[in-house]
Design a protein around this motif. Sequence first.
Motif, mmCIF file in Angstrom:
data_model
loop_
_atom_site.group_PDB
_atom_site.id
_atom_site.type_symbol
_atom_site.label_atom_id
_atom_site.label_comp_id
_atom_site.label_asym_id
_atom_site.label_seq_id
_atom_site.Cartn_x
_atom_site.Cartn_y
_atom_site.Cartn_z
ATOM 1 N N GLY A 10 0.827 -1.191 0.000
ATOM 2 C CA GLY A 10 0.000 0.000 0.000
ATOM 3 C C GLY A 10 0.865 1.246 0.000
ATOM 4 O O GLY A 10 2.096 1.188 -0.160
ATOM 5 N N LEU A 11 0.241 2.398 0.207
ATOM 6 C CA LEU A 11 0.939 3.671 0.127
ATOM 7 C C LEU A 11 1.775 3.934 1.372
ATOM 8 O O LEU A 11 1.261 3.973 2.482
ATOM 9 C CB LEU A 11 -0.073 4.801 -0.070
ATOM 10 C CG LEU A 11 0.484 6.219 -0.213
ATOM 11 C CD1 LEU A 11 1.434 6.308 -1.407
ATOM 12 C CD2 LEU A 11 -0.656 7.223 -0.359
ATOM 13 N N TYR A 12 3.056 4.097 1.176
ATOM 14 C CA TYR A 12 4.043 4.437 2.193
ATOM 15 C C TYR A 12 4.137 3.374 3.301
ATOM 16 O O TYR A 12 3.788 3.599 4.460
ATOM 17 C CB TYR A 12 3.753 5.805 2.801
ATOM 18 C CG TYR A 12 5.015 6.463 3.336
ATOM 19 C CD1 TYR A 12 5.914 7.068 2.468
ATOM 20 C CD2 TYR A 12 5.321 6.446 4.686
ATOM 21 C CE1 TYR A 12 7.081 7.645 2.949
ATOM 22 C CE2 TYR A 12 6.487 7.018 5.174
ATOM 23 C CZ TYR A 12 7.355 7.612 4.299
ATOM 24 O OH TYR A 12 8.520 8.174 4.770
ATOM 25 N N PRO A 13 4.645 2.177 2.951
ATOM 26 C CA PRO A 13 4.829 1.131 3.959
ATOM 27 C C PRO A 13 5.968 1.475 4.907
ATOM 28 O O PRO A 13 7.058 1.847 4.470
ATOM 29 C CB PRO A 13 5.163 -0.103 3.114
ATOM 30 C CG PRO A 13 5.822 0.462 1.892
ATOM 31 C CD PRO A 13 5.128 1.775 1.620
ATOM 32 N N LEU A 14 5.694 1.342 6.189
ATOM 33 C CA LEU A 14 6.711 1.648 7.201
ATOM 34 C C LEU A 14 7.055 0.435 8.063
ATOM 35 O O LEU A 14 8.186 0.292 8.490
ATOM 36 C CB LEU A 14 6.239 2.795 8.102
ATOM 37 C CG LEU A 14 6.215 4.184 7.482
ATOM 38 C CD1 LEU A 14 5.662 5.202 8.483
ATOM 39 C CD2 LEU A 14 7.598 4.624 7.027
ATOM 40 N N TYR A 39 3.466 -9.174 6.881
ATOM 41 C CA TYR A 39 2.545 -8.037 6.948
ATOM 42 C C TYR A 39 3.328 -6.726 6.834
ATOM 43 O O TYR A 39 4.431 -6.594 7.369
ATOM 44 C CB TYR A 39 1.775 -8.057 8.270
ATOM 45 C CG TYR A 39 1.090 -9.374 8.546
ATOM 46 C CD1 TYR A 39 -0.212 -9.605 8.123
ATOM 47 C CD2 TYR A 39 1.772 -10.407 9.199
ATOM 48 C CE1 TYR A 39 -0.846 -10.822 8.359
ATOM 49 C CE2 TYR A 39 1.160 -11.630 9.432
ATOM 50 C CZ TYR A 39 -0.144 -11.834 9.010
ATOM 51 O OH TYR A 39 -0.748 -13.032 9.229
ATOM 52 N N ALA A 40 2.723 -5.749 6.144
ATOM 53 C CA ALA A 40 3.305 -4.414 6.019
ATOM 54 C C ALA A 40 2.281 -3.386 6.445
ATOM 55 O O ALA A 40 1.137 -3.402 5.971
ATOM 56 C CB ALA A 40 3.753 -4.143 4.584
ATOM 57 N N GLY A 41 2.672 -2.464 7.348
ATOM 58 C CA GLY A 41 1.809 -1.363 7.745
ATOM 59 C C GLY A 41 2.008 -0.190 6.810
ATOM 60 O O GLY A 41 3.111 0.358 6.722
ATOM 61 N N ASN A 42 0.950 0.195 6.083
ATOM 62 C CA ASN A 42 1.026 1.253 5.071
ATOM 63 C C ASN A 42 0.476 2.549 5.651
ATOM 64 O O ASN A 42 -0.729 2.781 5.668
ATOM 65 C CB ASN A 42 0.234 0.838 3.833
ATOM 66 C CG ASN A 42 0.651 -0.522 3.302
ATOM 67 O OD1 ASN A 42 1.829 -0.775 3.106
ATOM 68 N ND2 ASN A 42 -0.309 -1.409 3.088
ATOM 69 N N CYS A 43 1.384 3.412 6.109
ATOM 70 C CA CYS A 43 0.998 4.558 6.933
ATOM 71 C C CYS A 43 0.055 5.522 6.225
ATOM 72 O O CYS A 43 -0.985 5.883 6.768
ATOM 73 C CB CYS A 43 2.251 5.293 7.396
ATOM 74 S SG CYS A 43 1.932 6.841 8.272
ATOM 75 N N LEU A 44 0.415 5.971 5.037
ATOM 76 C CA LEU A 44 -0.357 7.036 4.391
ATOM 77 C C LEU A 44 -1.631 6.530 3.733
ATOM 78 O O LEU A 44 -2.430 7.322 3.235
ATOM 79 C CB LEU A 44 0.504 7.769 3.369
ATOM 80 C CG LEU A 44 1.718 8.514 3.944
ATOM 81 C CD1 LEU A 44 2.431 9.298 2.861
ATOM 82 C CD2 LEU A 44 1.327 9.435 5.088
ATOM 83 N N LEU A 75 -5.758 -4.740 3.684
ATOM 84 C CA LEU A 75 -6.903 -4.474 4.544
ATOM 85 C C LEU A 75 -6.889 -3.031 5.010
ATOM 86 O O LEU A 75 -5.891 -2.560 5.556
ATOM 87 C CB LEU A 75 -6.883 -5.400 5.768
ATOM 88 C CG LEU A 75 -6.796 -6.901 5.485
ATOM 89 C CD1 LEU A 75 -6.576 -7.663 6.790
ATOM 90 C CD2 LEU A 75 -8.056 -7.381 4.797
ATOM 91 N N ALA A 76 -8.001 -2.328 4.819
ATOM 92 C CA ALA A 76 -8.130 -0.955 5.313
ATOM 93 C C ALA A 76 -8.436 -0.980 6.796
ATOM 94 O O ALA A 76 -9.389 -1.625 7.233
ATOM 95 C CB ALA A 76 -9.235 -0.231 4.555
ATOM 96 N N ILE A 77 -7.611 -0.278 7.597
ATOM 97 C CA ILE A 77 -7.837 -0.242 9.045
ATOM 98 C C ILE A 77 -7.867 1.182 9.590
ATOM 99 O O ILE A 77 -8.198 1.400 10.744
ATOM 100 C CB ILE A 77 -6.775 -1.065 9.819
ATOM 101 C CG1 ILE A 77 -5.378 -0.458 9.624
ATOM 102 C CG2 ILE A 77 -6.785 -2.507 9.381
ATOM 103 C CD1 ILE A 77 -4.327 -1.091 10.502
ATOM 104 N N GLY A 78 -7.498 2.181 8.762
ATOM 105 C CA GLY A 78 -7.507 3.564 9.214
ATOM 106 C C GLY A 78 -6.237 3.945 9.940
ATOM 107 O O GLY A 78 -5.361 3.128 10.204
#
Length: 459
Positions: A400-404, A416-421, A441-444
């Motif tokens: 996703g956009l801007y994985p951190l 798993y990758a957390g996509n911050c933006l 998955l969209a989590i906000g």
Amino acid sequence: MSKAKIISISMLSVAGLLSSNLYAKSPEQIMRANCASCHGDKGQGGTSWIDPSQRAFKIAGRSTRSIKKWVREGRQPEMPSFAHQEISDTELEALATYVNALPDSFMPAPIEDHVVTIKDEDPWYDNMQLEINVGETVKFVNQGRTYHPVTQLEFVASRGDETQGSDSGLLGPNGVYYRTFEESGVYTFLCKIHPYMRGQVFVNEVATPPSVTLTSPKALPTVAGVGEVWVEAQFQDKASTSTTSRGQDGVIQVIDTSDWSIINEIEVGNNPHNIWFTANGTAAVITNWFDNYLTEIDATSKEVTENYIAGAAPAHITSDHAGDNFYVSIEGSNYVQMFKQRNMRLTSQIPVSGSGPHGIWYGGSADNDTAIIMTSNSLDNTVSFIDPASKEEIITLDSGLYPLGAGVNAAGTRAYAGNCLEGSVSVYDLEATPIALMTTLAIGGCPVQAPVSPDDRYV
């Protein structure tokens, strides 16, 4: 899982190859932003900003072949490498021709109407909000200790589409970037490595101060814990007023969980961002995200014992199962650096096809063939998987956009990758051949780390 070396680059990550547009970077602009910091504006040579003990060679007149090789491969850690996502093949060809012809090809910088300085401590941009007129030129100067690009918000949101906004590229210490504003409007800029660093230029507009919301800390836990918790307070001002710490935020807070009190505040480095302990627990190693080195702290005395050069903008650190090695993501380049824990010697540099590796995780099981390293590459919206045995990249995939953040379960079956933006988490199937993106998955919010519970049931 397959250990075959399969490279799959997202089409979204090659927008830098489209150089015939309004915001394409010229060779003299790349030189001022990236090369002149060490090699001088005419390529006459100097010293490395990453490791001042290392000489930066004279590059003026060097062959175009050698210039292109050095830019792509770097010389870790004292010279970062530049992936094609940051300097496209077309831009590199023009840069090599420009450097080869120096000093005769030298083009002086434009005349600026305004200057904005970039620093390692908040408010980061000075001025944070600048009012100018149409047709005026702003000079951005990086006074920090690592890369602080000047990137238009629309460029990041469009996943690197250069037709949607300007990007200075990786703006090094003492690097300069000029932008002339030909149309009225409000332009928001950020450091695409440290995206909370933001400033605005109001062209024929009146600046509107940003809103600020203050929150109160939550109550301390009522149940006692066991041992200590170490926290990187990255933006906390240091109590010291020494010149070595001025302009460099960050302390490590040590919390006694028996009563949740802060028992130590260790002044350390420059914006300490991530932490990992040695296998025997005697020392902690910190990444200084706004700099180029790691800091070692004695776990008993709570004192800094040593600093180690790592590379441009070291972001996260992890360890293998045996505790023999540390792995550090170098976000200002496209490498993972491997250090021996026993002596903190840099032993390997593992390149990835993605740009700007940030989150890093060593996952899978220690007693079978599922051990794997994952990086989240924030600058081109990809993730990379590395085989720790061969020290080679297995595959690079979209995120996703801007994985951190990065996370791998203990079984070595999911990552798993957390996509911050984007406010999402991408899920990867490590059992597939080749490894595959399963879903996002969209989590906000702004998800960063994506740690997996010990039983592999939750992230």
